[in-house]
Design a protein around this motif. Structure first.
Motif, PDB file in Angstrom:
ATOM      1  N   ALA A 276     -22.728   6.609  32.100  1.00 42.11           N
ATOM      2  CA  ALA A 276     -23.119   6.008  30.817  1.00 42.11           C
ATOM      3  C   ALA A 276     -24.584   6.348  30.523  1.00 42.11           C
ATOM      4  O   ALA A 276     -24.944   6.710  29.398  1.00 42.11           O
ATOM      5  CB  ALA A 276     -22.894   4.505  30.855  1.00 42.11           C
ATOM      6  N   LYS A 278     -26.292   8.868  31.837  1.00 43.20           N
ATOM      7  CA  LYS A 278     -26.444  10.325  31.689  1.00 43.20           C
ATOM      8  C   LYS A 278     -26.010  10.803  30.297  1.00 43.20           C
ATOM      9  O   LYS A 278     -26.649  11.648  29.696  1.00 43.20           O
ATOM     10  CB  LYS A 278     -25.591  11.012  32.772  1.00 43.20           C
ATOM     11  N   ASP A 303     -20.927   2.571  26.015  1.00 41.86           N
ATOM     12  CA  ASP A 303     -22.197   3.250  25.698  1.00 41.86           C
ATOM     13  C   ASP A 303     -22.152   3.809  24.285  1.00 41.86           C
ATOM     14  O   ASP A 303     -21.087   3.901  23.673  1.00 41.86           O
ATOM     15  CB  ASP A 303     -22.490   4.359  26.729  1.00 41.86           C
ATOM     16  N   GLN A 306     -22.354  10.395  23.424  1.00 45.00           N
ATOM     17  CA  GLN A 306     -21.675  11.448  22.654  1.00 45.00           C
ATOM     18  C   GLN A 306     -20.177  11.227  22.470  1.00 45.00           C
ATOM     19  O   GLN A 306     -19.555  11.815  21.594  1.00 45.00           O
ATOM     20  CB  GLN A 306     -21.897  12.790  23.360  1.00 45.00           C
ATOM     21  N   ILE A 316     -10.515  14.179  31.984  1.00 43.49           N
ATOM     22  CA  ILE A 316     -11.747  13.937  32.754  1.00 43.49           C
ATOM     23  C   ILE A 316     -11.481  13.179  34.052  1.00 43.49           C
ATOM     24  O   ILE A 316     -12.319  13.160  34.931  1.00 43.49           O
ATOM     25  CB  ILE A 316     -12.815  13.190  31.915  1.00 43.49           C
ATOM     26  N   ARG A 322     -13.876  19.784  34.876  1.00 39.13           N
ATOM     27  CA  ARG A 322     -15.068  19.350  34.158  1.00 39.13           C
ATOM     28  C   ARG A 322     -15.022  19.968  32.773  1.00 39.13           C
ATOM     29  O   ARG A 322     -14.613  21.110  32.597  1.00 39.13           O
ATOM     30  CB  ARG A 322     -16.306  19.837  34.903  1.00 39.13           C
ATOM     31  N   LEU A 323     -15.423  19.211  31.760  1.00 41.94           N
ATOM     32  CA  LEU A 323     -15.341  19.727  30.397  1.00 41.94           C
ATOM     33  C   LEU A 323     -16.261  20.938  30.256  1.00 41.94           C
ATOM     34  O   LEU A 323     -17.400  20.918  30.685  1.00 41.94           O
ATOM     35  CB  LEU A 323     -15.731  18.639  29.392  1.00 41.94           C
ATOM     36  N   GLU A 326     -19.815  20.896  28.718  1.00 42.88           N
ATOM     37  CA  GLU A 326     -20.818  20.005  29.293  1.00 42.88           C
ATOM     38  C   GLU A 326     -22.155  20.688  29.549  1.00 42.88           C
ATOM     39  O   GLU A 326     -22.207  21.734  30.173  1.00 42.88           O
ATOM     40  CB  GLU A 326     -20.261  19.486  30.624  1.00 42.88           C
ATOM     41  N   GLY A 330     -23.782  18.061  36.688  1.00 38.30           N
ATOM     42  CA  GLY A 330     -22.685  17.269  37.251  1.00 38.30           C
ATOM     43  C   GLY A 330     -21.617  18.171  37.797  1.00 38.30           C
ATOM     44  O   GLY A 330     -21.688  19.393  37.667  1.00 38.30           O
ATOM     45  N   THR A 331     -20.635  17.564  38.426  1.00 36.68           N
ATOM     46  CA  THR A 331     -19.598  18.357  39.083  1.00 36.68           C
ATOM     47  C   THR A 331     -18.201  18.048  38.573  1.00 36.68           C
ATOM     48  O   THR A 331     -17.261  18.789  38.841  1.00 36.68           O
ATOM     49  CB  THR A 331     -19.598  18.044  40.589  1.00 36.68           C
ATOM     50  N   GLY A 332     -18.054  16.934  37.873  1.00 34.37           N
ATOM     51  CA  GLY A 332     -16.709  16.538  37.444  1.00 34.37           C
ATOM     52  C   GLY A 332     -15.917  15.902  38.571  1.00 34.37           C
ATOM     53  O   GLY A 332     -14.702  15.755  38.470  1.00 34.37           O
ATOM     54  N   GLY A 334     -16.836  12.837  39.924  1.00 34.83           N
ATOM     55  CA  GLY A 334     -17.026  11.374  39.908  1.00 34.83           C
ATOM     56  C   GLY A 334     -15.808  10.606  39.427  1.00 34.83           C
ATOM     57  O   GLY A 334     -15.321   9.702  40.125  1.00 34.83           O
ATOM     58  N   LEU A 335     -15.293  10.969  38.247  1.00 34.35           N
ATOM     59  CA  LEU A 335     -14.195  10.176  37.675  1.00 34.35           C
ATOM     60  C   LEU A 335     -12.886  10.291  38.459  1.00 34.35           C
ATOM     61  O   LEU A 335     -12.181   9.295  38.618  1.00 34.35           O
ATOM     62  CB  LEU A 335     -13.990  10.533  36.198  1.00 34.35           C
ATOM     63  N   PRO A 336     -12.537  11.492  38.966  1.00 40.15           N
ATOM     64  CA  PRO A 336     -11.324  11.533  39.798  1.00 40.15           C
ATOM     65  C   PRO A 336     -11.431  10.592  41.007  1.00 40.15           C
ATOM     66  O   PRO A 336     -10.451   9.961  41.400  1.00 40.15           O
ATOM     67  CB  PRO A 336     -11.245  12.990  40.259  1.00 40.15           C
TER      68      PRO A 336
HETATM   69  P1  ADP Z   1     -19.767  14.709  35.978  1.00 40.35           P
HETATM   70  O1  ADP Z   1     -20.459  13.652  35.226  1.00 40.35           O
HETATM   71  O2  ADP Z   1     -20.408  15.044  37.265  1.00 40.35           O
HETATM   72  O3  ADP Z   1     -19.445  15.915  35.154  1.00 40.35           O
HETATM   73  P2  ADP Z   1     -17.524  12.906  36.073  1.00 40.35           P
HETATM   74  O4  ADP Z   1     -16.220  13.071  36.789  1.00 40.35           O
HETATM   75  O5  ADP Z   1     -18.280  11.669  36.354  1.00 40.35           O
HETATM   76  O6  ADP Z   1     -18.342  14.180  36.441  1.00 40.35           O
HETATM   77  O7  ADP Z   1     -17.242  13.008  34.533  1.00 40.35           O
HETATM   78  C1  ADP Z   1     -16.351  14.019  34.059  1.00 40.35           C
HETATM   79  C2  ADP Z   1     -16.642  14.345  32.634  1.00 40.35           C
HETATM   80  O8  ADP Z   1     -16.335  13.228  31.804  1.00 40.35           O
HETATM   81  C3  ADP Z   1     -18.096  14.642  32.345  1.00 40.35           C
HETATM   82  O9  ADP Z   1     -18.391  15.997  32.607  1.00 40.35           O
HETATM   83  C4  ADP Z   1     -18.229  14.277  30.875  1.00 40.35           C
HETATM   84  O10 ADP Z   1     -17.786  15.336  30.077  1.00 40.35           O
HETATM   85  C5  ADP Z   1     -17.225  13.159  30.698  1.00 40.35           C
HETATM   86  N1  ADP Z   1     -17.860  11.818  30.712  1.00 40.35           N
HETATM   87  C6  ADP Z   1     -17.887  10.959  31.740  1.00 40.35           C
HETATM   88  N2  ADP Z   1     -18.514   9.804  31.389  1.00 40.35           N
HETATM   89  C7  ADP Z   1     -18.880   9.955  30.096  1.00 40.35           C
HETATM   90  C8  ADP Z   1     -19.535   9.124  29.144  1.00 40.35           C
HETATM   91  N3  ADP Z   1     -19.961   7.914  29.467  1.00 40.35           N
HETATM   92  N4  ADP Z   1     -19.723   9.618  27.904  1.00 40.35           N
HETATM   93  C9  ADP Z   1     -19.289  10.845  27.576  1.00 40.35           C
HETATM   94  N5  ADP Z   1     -18.660  11.694  28.420  1.00 40.35           N
HETATM   95  C10 ADP Z   1     -18.443  11.254  29.669  1.00 40.35           C
END
Ligand code: ADP
Length: 388
Positions: A276, A278, A303, A306, A316, A322-323, A326, A330-332, A334-336
């Motif tokens: 959030a 970042k 948040d 964007q 995501i 990873r998008l 971006e 970051g590495t993509g 975190g969310l997985p």
């Molecule tokens: P990282 O941040 O390292 O790329 P994450 O797995 O945490 O990896 O997030 C994956 C993707 O999800 C990010 O690259 C971003 O595109 C999108 N994302 C995650 N959190 C947010 C957010 N709060 N606002 C917008 N996009 C987000």
């Protein structure tokens, strides 16, 4: 292509056999049902023509015995008179490809035989392809396992010295080995932050390998969720302040306990909150909400960043996606990891978002608290925010 004719009528066998040979088939003959079954036990025939009426066992019994024999399936065709048409229809139900009525119309019979053999060829090709595919998959799985093992090992090897570097920098920063001047301090802080980022990356890679191997397990204990969220927020106060973010907390004071893994849940909060921060531009808004009822805990982080386009909201949470657009570091991963941890706690995580306006990450988790369910009070008033 070889064909077996099982028929007690020697003339019929010879006439049919000669025609089939003239059409390029290898032909063998059997005068009784048992002889036919024995021939099929000895070798595979592409096609077996079986007279319904045989002197020893019935054509139907021959059909069933041959069916049970080989992995590859012979094409089985019954030869019948009008009187025994019923048996042929029964044979079709039990796996015969077709039947010929006597006297056999040879042109029509050759068309059926060709069709049967073509079907067999396709089915054998399919089986072979499946087998090849299964073997290729097995090899890939093996390679994937080796890759995972390699990534885990390397991540481990990287993480340990990095931790030593970070701790050494901490010693310097804390003036424990002599006083550092403000300029040196700034450089050391920068080094420490980068080292911490690398340690996080190595930890994420290790976690991901554990997830893939199905080996991420939970060390569950009774956790007061509000206290945990407060703890995480405190660690981000400097970052929130530096980005001049307007930060609000709506944390239900008595949101109660959850039976979960403290470290892993902390990781979930850290990942969501750091994202959030970042992905929200300077001066933006972030709201953290925590509430609970008897059954579950609900956490939200909103948040004004964007946002995330609709087609990408599911993606995501997937590994290694990873998008592409971006720009942030970051590495993509975190969310997985968040998703896995939440799901291991039998919870659910998702995102709602309006591109350009912001995102709302939500997770809910069943309390599964082995202790008593606390009596809930009304949500406490919003606590004054850090950044405002
Ligand atoms: P990282 O941040 O390292 O790329 P994450 O797995 O945490 O990896 O997030 C994956 C993707 O999800 C990010 O690259 C971003 O595109 C999108 N994302 C995650 N959190 C947010 C957010 N709060 N606002 C917008 N996009 C987000």
């Amino acid at each position: 292509m070889n064909i077996l004719i099982v028929d007690d009528d020697a003339n019929a066998r010879k006439t049919l056999g000669d025609i089939l040979k003239a059409n390029g088939f290898e032909v063998e003959e059997a005068a009784t049902g048992s002889e036919g079954v024995r021939s099929c036990e000895a070798k595979f025939f592409n096609l077996v023509l079986i007279d319904v009426r045989l002197p020893d066992i019935s054509g139907l019994e021959v059909l069933q015995a041959v069916r049970a024999l080989h992995d590859e399936e012979s094409v089985l065709i019954m030869i019948t008179s009008y009187a025994s048409l019923d048996s042929s229809l029964e044979a079709m139900n039990k796996g015969a490809f077709s039947y010929f009525t006597k006297p056999i119309n040879i042109d029509a019979a050759l068309v059926v035989i060709t069709k049967g053999l073509e079907k067999q060829r396709l089915s054998l090709d399919n089986k072979r392809l499946f087998k090849e595919l299964a073997e290729a998959n097995k090899k890939l799985e093996e390679l994937d396992k080796r890759k995972s093992y390699f990534v885990s090992n390397v991540s481990h090897e990287i993480k340990n010295p990095l931790t030593v570097i970070r701790e050494s920098m901490k010693l310097l920063l804390d003036n424990l080995v002599g006083k550092v001047n403000p300029e040196q301090k700034e450089i050391l802080e920068m080094g420490k932050r980068s080292t911490e980022r690398l340690i996080r990356l190595a930890s994420d890679l290790l976690d991901l390998q554990k997830i893939e191997a199905g080996m991420m397990d939970l060390r569950k204990e009774k956790i007061a969720m509000d206290a945990l969220v407060w703890e995480v927020i405190q660690n981000f106060e400097i970052e929130l302040f530096k980005k001049r973010l307007n930060f609000q907390k709506e944390i239900q004071a008595n949101s109660g306990f959850l039976f979960g893994d403290r470290d892993k849940l902390t990781q979930v909060f850290i990942n969501l909150l750091s994202n959030a921060i970042k992905y929200t531009p300077e001066g933006g808004n972030i709201v953290v909400k925590l509430e609970g009822n008897e059954k579950e805990i609900r956490f939200e982080i909103v948040d004004s960043g964007q946002g995330i386009p609709e087609g990408q909201r599911e993606m995501i949470f997937n590994k290694y996606t990873r998008l592409m657009t971006e720009k942030q570091e970051g590495t993509g991963l975190g969310l997985p990891i968040v998703k896995e941890i939440v799901e291991l706690h039998k919870g659910r995580v998702w995102v709602e978002s309006e591109p350009g306006k912001g995102s709302r990450f939500i997770f809910t988790m069943p309390r599964d608290c082995r202790a008593e369910v606390p009596r809930l009070e009304q949500p406490r008033a919003v606590v004054p925010s850090v950044g405002s």
